[in-house]
Design an enzyme around this catalytic site. Structure first.
Site, PDB file in Angstrom:
ATOM      1  N   ASP A   1       0.825  -1.211   0.000  1.00  0.00           N
ATOM      2  CA  ASP A   1       0.000   0.000   0.000  1.00  0.00           C
ATOM      3  C   ASP A   1       0.862   1.265   0.000  1.00  0.00           C
ATOM      4  OD1 ASP A   1      -2.414   1.408   0.068  1.00  0.00           O
ATOM      5  OD2 ASP A   1      -3.254   0.177   1.658  1.00  0.00           O
TER       6      ASP A   1
ATOM      7  N   ASP B   1      -9.917   3.584  -3.702  1.00  0.00           N
ATOM      8  CA  ASP B   1     -10.639   2.384  -3.256  1.00  0.00           C
ATOM      9  C   ASP B   1     -12.044   2.257  -3.844  1.00  0.00           C
ATOM     10  OD1 ASP B   1      -8.389   2.164  -1.758  1.00  0.00           O
ATOM     11  OD2 ASP B   1      -9.409   2.068   0.189  1.00  0.00           O
TER      12      ASP B   1
HETATM   13  C1  GLA Z   1      -5.951   1.407   1.352  1.00  0.00           C
HETATM   14  C2  GLA Z   1      -6.072   0.392   0.218  1.00  0.00           C
HETATM   15  C3  GLA Z   1      -7.237  -0.537   0.490  1.00  0.00           C
HETATM   16  C4  GLA Z   1      -7.030  -1.247   1.821  1.00  0.00           C
HETATM   17  C5  GLA Z   1      -6.846  -0.215   2.928  1.00  0.00           C
HETATM   18  C6  GLA Z   1      -6.431  -0.864   4.233  1.00  0.00           C
HETATM   19  O1  GLA Z   1      -7.051   2.261   1.380  1.00  0.00           O
HETATM   20  O2  GLA Z   1      -6.234   1.045  -1.018  1.00  0.00           O
HETATM   21  O3  GLA Z   1      -7.384  -1.479  -0.544  1.00  0.00           O
HETATM   22  O4  GLA Z   1      -5.885  -2.072   1.735  1.00  0.00           O
HETATM   23  O5  GLA Z   1      -5.844   0.732   2.599  1.00  0.00           O
HETATM   24  O6  GLA Z   1      -6.207   0.065   5.240  1.00  0.00           O
END
Ligand code: GLA
Length: 356
Positions: A119, A175
């Site tokens: 991430d 996301d």
């Molecule tokens: C980010 C990522 C998500 C998830 C969250 C976890 O937002 O893009 O897919 O992994 O972190 O905290």
């Protein structure tokens, strides 16, 4: 193809969930349909590294440790994925891997981890490419094949450099959420990325929301069909232990999965857009084209496309296979369907054999 804990469970995860998910993946037929990776997302770590500076799992939620969990998942014929961030903390503020790449990669390899989602939170303002390169190199140095999933949210065009630094997939956007508007917004950002994908190097429009309850089955079928047409990683994000028959039928539709898994030369692209209806298509290695007729609007619409628009050679007749109804029809110079609101039809169009 696989599953990830985040979309449905967020931080509410433990080793029992992971074990039960591996069992459910086998029992539900998902493993047989091609799903392999069981991926733990954020929040698996303890708040502190151990005395040797290694990441360690939360002792309450993963009392037997990640190695035992990997052994369990492997014994089911599956692979285990884990998560960290190219920053000082994960997005949920657990310790992460920036400047700890070598030790963390060695730890993951020693546990038998097969996949790392990496991430982008708490990046300290440092540029993305060196941060992701450092982990890719550290993973490679372990000697264990570990899929490297770059989760940089599409901020610095990872489709340009993701495969160069050693990633097998890279998120193209922020996301996903469990609603139609989010799926359509992500879809719009895939137009134009067609040529940055290839075998072993995939654009990732984010994990699936199929079965999480925020959309209708027609919307979920469209979501799944479009992701397959884009050659996207199919990472389920629902509770596999309790999914409905209709959710399972969507996630295990073999004919749609076969489109996802076929590398016909490029990922799908938007062929046409007419207000709220669109046609997406991709070439198939067998010579035909897979097509998604998409209705983004609020009432049913007739959508059609010509074989010529699909890039097919001129013929008298074509076969159109409906990948959700599982029926084949003969068609002439136009292929179409009446498509429900917020819905899709998915077809495989092929030339019939030339008549002698
Ligand atoms: C980010 C990522 C998500 C998830 C969250 C976890 O937002 O893009 O897919 O992994 O972190 O905290």
């Amino acid at each position: 193809m696989g599953w990830n804990s985040w979309n449905r469970f967020a931080c509410d995860i433990d080793e029992r969930l992971i074990r039960e998910t591996a069992d459910a993946m086998v029992r539900s037929g998902m493993r047989n349909a091609g799903y392999r990776y069981v991926n733990i997302d954020d929040c698996w770590m303890a708040k502190d590294r151990d005395a040797q500076g290694r990441l360690q799992p939360d002792a309450k939620r993963f009392p037997h440790g990640i190695k035992a969990l990997a052994d369990y998942v492997h014994s089911r014929g599956l692979r285990l994925g884990i998560y960290s961030s190219a920053g000082t903390y994960t997005c949920q503020h657990y310790p992460a891997s920036l400047d700890h790449e070598a030790i963390d990669a060695r730890t993951f390899a020693a546990w038998g981890v097969d996949y790392l989602k990496y991430d982008n939170c708490y990046d300290q303002g440092r540029p993305a490419i060196p941060r992701y390169t450092a982990m890719a190199n550290a993973l490679r140095a372990t000697g264990r094949p570990i899929v490297f999933s770059i989760c940089e949210w599409g901020r610095n065009m990872p489709w340009v450099w993701g495969s160069v630094v050693g990633g097998q997939l890279w998120r193209t956007t922020g996301d996903i959420e469990d609603d139609w508007r989010s799926v359509m917004a992500i879809l719009d950002r895939q137009a134009g990325l067609t040529y940055f994908s290839g075998p072993g190097e995939w654009n990732d429009p984010d994990m699936l929301e199929v079965g999480n309850g925020g959309m209708t089955d027609a919307e979920y079928r469209a979501h799944f069909s479009l992701w397959a047409l884009l050659n996207a990683p199919l990472i389920a994000g629902n509770d596999l232990r309790s999914m409905s028959d209709s959710t399972r039928a969507i996630l295990t539709n073999r004919e749609v999965i076969a489109v996802d898994q076929d590398w016909g030369g490029r990922q799908g692209r938007r062929v046409r857009r007419d207000g709220s209806t669109e046609v997406w298509a991709k070439p198939m290695s067998g010579g035909g084209a897979a097509v998604v007729l998409l209705n983004r609007g609020d009432s049913a619409a007739d959508i059609s496309v010509t074989p010529r628009e699909l890039g097919l050679a001129a013929q008298q007749r074509y076969q159109a296979r409906d990948l959700w109804r599982h029926i084949t029809a003969l068609v002439g110079d136009s292929v179409g369907a009446t498509v429900p609101p917020h819905g899709s039809a998915m077809l495989l169009v092929r030339a019939t054999r030339r008549q002698r």
